[in-house]
Design a protein around this motif. Structure first.
Motif, PDB file in Angstrom:
ATOM      1  N   ARG A 134      60.343  48.113  44.787  1.00 21.57           N
ATOM      2  CA  ARG A 134      61.724  47.675  44.562  1.00 21.57           C
ATOM      3  C   ARG A 134      62.036  47.588  43.065  1.00 21.57           C
ATOM      4  NH1 ARG A 134      60.688  45.058  49.467  1.00 21.57           N
ATOM      5  NH2 ARG A 134      59.558  43.356  48.491  1.00 21.57           N
ATOM      6  N   THR A 135      61.080  47.090  42.276  1.00 21.45           N
ATOM      7  CA  THR A 135      61.305  47.012  40.830  1.00 21.45           C
ATOM      8  C   THR A 135      61.383  48.403  40.217  1.00 21.45           C
ATOM      9  OG1 THR A 135      60.215  44.861  40.672  1.00 21.45           O
ATOM     10  CG2 THR A 135      60.364  46.151  38.642  1.00 21.45           C
ATOM     11  N   PHE A 136      60.491  49.299  40.608  1.00 20.75           N
ATOM     12  CA  PHE A 136      60.541  50.665  40.095  1.00 20.75           C
ATOM     13  C   PHE A 136      61.836  51.360  40.510  1.00 20.75           C
ATOM     14  CE2 PHE A 136      55.694  50.478  40.302  1.00 20.75           C
ATOM     15  CZ  PHE A 136      55.589  50.124  38.959  1.00 20.75           C
ATOM     16  N   SER A 137      62.316  51.041  41.698  1.00 21.36           N
ATOM     17  CA  SER A 137      63.581  51.621  42.160  1.00 21.36           C
ATOM     18  C   SER A 137      64.731  51.210  41.252  1.00 21.36           C
ATOM     19  CB  SER A 137      63.861  51.194  43.602  1.00 21.36           C
ATOM     20  OG  SER A 137      65.079  51.727  44.060  1.00 21.36           O
ATOM     21  N   GLU A 138      64.774  49.935  40.863  1.00 26.23           N
ATOM     22  CA  GLU A 138      65.829  49.457  39.971  1.00 26.23           C
ATOM     23  C   GLU A 138      65.728  50.123  38.603  1.00 26.23           C
ATOM     24  OE1 GLU A 138      68.385  47.792  40.580  1.00 26.23           O
ATOM     25  OE2 GLU A 138      67.963  46.974  42.555  1.00 26.23           O
ATOM     26  N   ALA A 190      60.336  38.936  39.227  1.00 33.52           N
ATOM     27  CA  ALA A 190      59.142  38.150  38.910  1.00 33.52           C
ATOM     28  C   ALA A 190      57.961  39.036  38.527  1.00 33.52           C
ATOM     29  CB  ALA A 190      58.769  37.276  40.115  1.00 33.52           C
ATOM     30  N   ASN A 191      57.949  40.275  38.995  1.00 33.11           N
ATOM     31  CA  ASN A 191      56.810  41.158  38.735  1.00 33.11           C
ATOM     32  C   ASN A 191      57.060  42.149  37.595  1.00 33.11           C
ATOM     33  OD1 ASN A 191      58.677  42.804  40.014  1.00 33.11           O
ATOM     34  ND2 ASN A 191      57.131  43.915  41.190  1.00 33.11           N
ATOM     35  N   LEU A 192      57.997  41.850  36.706  1.00 32.71           N
ATOM     36  CA  LEU A 192      58.319  42.802  35.639  1.00 32.71           C
ATOM     37  C   LEU A 192      57.108  43.087  34.756  1.00 32.71           C
ATOM     38  CD1 LEU A 192      60.442  44.573  34.289  1.00 32.71           C
ATOM     39  CD2 LEU A 192      61.016  42.645  32.814  1.00 32.71           C
ATOM     40  N   GLU A 193      56.376  42.058  34.365  1.00 28.66           N
ATOM     41  CA  GLU A 193      55.208  42.264  33.505  1.00 28.66           C
ATOM     42  C   GLU A 193      54.194  43.171  34.189  1.00 28.66           C
ATOM     43  OE1 GLU A 193      54.711  41.438  30.490  1.00 28.66           O
ATOM     44  OE2 GLU A 193      56.229  39.919  30.040  1.00 28.66           O
TER      45      GLU A 193
END
Length: 253
Positions: A134-138, A190-193
């Motif tokens: 989901r983070t990579f998608s954004e 929350a998992n950006l790092e």
């Protein structure tokens, strides 16, 4: 032997042979390992072709294999299936395995061999869970949206300054001629790092070293090479296909 099994064996036989050759002991031990590994690889082959089937319009994994069987022996086909199968074998989550299936399908449709872009996307996907996807998608959405608008320039991932009392946000910027074009800002996950470390580890980005944060209205944390634009387009395409298949939890009673 079914036609679908012929395709799966392109990768399965090689993988089974590599594992079995390393197992000490008598024939019973080898037979057990081979049986367990074959069951495992069969399931992964079905997952791979199920996702390919979604991309090419086949009703299930078996139909997808039958539809593609005629291509056995073509270098672009054999190499793409083998590379994708090895990625899916090592993949940690079903969500990411579906994305790998879409990755393989993209190259099969184009009749292309795996290249550095394929490998970078595959490496990243096989170690990602649903939250990472989901983070990579954004990031992919912001990246493609901004470079389509801003064109050439240094691509930078930026987040809210840690010295600020503003809500935690992150965004993309394109730097050109000492001025920057900023993309839309969204809430920092929350998992950006962890996601940043993964992008660097897989050589899709480098940690930022350079200009003052004022240039980007925040703290720059990553810089991307413009030659990797195709990586983000391909990764975004795979993640978009996966995301469209996900249930809409907001509408669940």
């Amino acid at each position: 032997m079914g036609r679908n099994e012929k395709i799966a064996q392109i990768a399965v036989q090689a993988a089974v042979g590599e594992i079995a050759a390393k197992v000490p002991g008598g024939s019973t031990a080898l037979a057990v390992v081979q049986a367990v590994f074959k069951n495992y690889t069969d399931r992964r082959a079905q997952e791979l072709f199920a996702s390919i089937g979604e991309r090419i319009g086949a009703e299930d994994w078996d139909a997808a294999a039958k539809k593609l069987e005629k291509n056995i022996g073509q270098p672009w086909f054999d190499e793409t299936i083998e590379a994708g199968f090895r990625d899916i074998i090592e993949c940690v989550t079903p969500e990411a395995r579906r994305c790998i299936g879409f990755l393989v399908a993209e190259y099969l449709v184009r009749e292309r061999k795996p290249d550095p872009t394929f490998r970078k996307v595959g490496w990243l996907l096989r170690e990602s869970d649903g939250e990472a996807l989901r983070t990579f998608s954004e990031i992919c959405k912001m990246y493609v949206e901004l470079i389509d608008r801003a064109g050439a320039g240094l691509r930078v991932l930026v987040r809210t300054s840690r010295r600020s009392k503003e809500p935690a946000l992150f965004w993309l910027a394109v730097l050109k001629d000492d001025s920057s074009t900023l993309g839309r800002r969204i809430a920092e996950p929350a998992n950006l790092e962890e996601s940043v470390r993964a992008l660097v580890a897989h050589r899709i980005a480098n940690y930022w070293t350079g200009l003052s944060s004022r240039t980007f209205e925040g703290d720059p944390i990553l810089k991307f090479n413009p030659t990797d634009d195709d990586v983000f387009r391909l990764l975004g395409s795979c993640l978009r296909a996966w995301d469209q298949q996900e249930p809409d939890v907001s509408s669940t009673p």
